[in-house]
Design a protein around this motif. Structure first.
Motif, short mmCIF file in Angstrom:
data_model
loop_
_atom_site.label_atom_id
_atom_site.label_comp_id
_atom_site.label_asym_id
_atom_site.label_seq_id
_atom_site.Cartn_x
_atom_site.Cartn_y
_atom_site.Cartn_z
N THR A 114 27.29 32.66 53.67
CA THR A 114 26.58 33.22 52.53
C THR A 114 26.36 34.71 52.77
O THR A 114 26.09 35.13 53.90
CB THR A 114 25.21 32.53 52.38
OG1 THR A 114 25.40 31.12 52.33
CG2 THR A 114 24.48 32.99 51.15
N LYS A 120 21.81 23.56 50.39
CA LYS A 120 21.94 24.38 49.18
C LYS A 120 21.49 23.59 47.95
O LYS A 120 20.90 24.15 47.03
CB LYS A 120 23.39 24.83 48.98
CG LYS A 120 23.79 26.02 49.82
CD LYS A 120 25.22 26.42 49.53
CE LYS A 120 25.62 27.64 50.33
NZ LYS A 120 27.04 28.02 50.11
N LYS A 160 16.44 29.66 52.61
CA LYS A 160 17.25 30.78 53.13
C LYS A 160 17.27 30.77 54.65
O LYS A 160 18.31 31.01 55.27
CB LYS A 160 16.68 32.12 52.64
CG LYS A 160 17.14 32.54 51.29
CD LYS A 160 16.49 33.87 50.95
CE LYS A 160 17.49 34.83 50.40
NZ LYS A 160 16.89 36.07 49.90
#
Length: 172
Positions: free
Chosen positions: A51, A18, A28
């Motif tokens: 997420t 991240k 992603k």
């Protein structure tokens, strides 16, 4: 039995990625793959928040060794040698039970694990204590490893001064 140590390295890997400067779309994919390791490979782990998925994005499954490489490379870049060690151990020690079908041993040695080994060899782990016995790299492998698995671990440890003086045999 839950594998808390796997949760720990996944969570650490997620946080590291991240914060990385990877290209956003690629990031992603890597994050999705990290978050889904327990389900994709059948680990009794996954006790962490995921997420929120982007419904307009098509996530692609990646090879666990490539995902691990990105975590390891980022960990080295940021000075987290503990994550370099733990993720390297994860990729080696859990291969036989979880990742054997992904690629042939020789293919890994010539490809992504060669790159992981180069990163690993650049660091000194002589004073590092793994977070769990299952994430300890034993130079000669473990008794229950197949000959192929033992050979892979021995190859990984060859010419590695930081590990050659420790973890020769597992202690009970």
């Amino acid at each position: 039995m839950a594998l808390w140590e796997i949760d720990e390295i996944i969570i650490s890997g997620i946080e590291l990625i991240k914060q990385s400067e990877l290209e956003p779309t690629f990031k992603k994919h890597v994050l999705w793959n990290l978050e889904n390791i327990p389900e994709l490979y059948g680990f009794d782990a996954g006790m962490f928040n995921r997420t929120e998925l982007d419904i307009d994005f098509s996530y692609e499954r990646m090879n666990i060794y490539n995902v691990g490489y990105y975590v390891i490379a980022e960990a080295k870049k940021r000075g987290y040698k503990d994550l370099v060690y733990d993720w390297s151990a994860f990729l080696l020690n859990f291969r036989e039970g979880y990742f054997a079908e992904i690629a042939a041993t020789q293919e890994l040695k010539e490809g992504v694990l060669k790159q992981v080994k180069l990163i690993f060899e650049s660091l000194d782990f002589s004073d590092y204590e793994p977070i769990h016995r299952s994430l300890t790299i034993y130079q000669n492998g473990m008794d229950w490893y197949s000959e192929d698995q033992k050979a892979l671990v021995k190859w990984f440890c060859t010419n590695n001064a930081a590990i050659n003086n420790q973890n020769l045999e597992p202690s009970l």
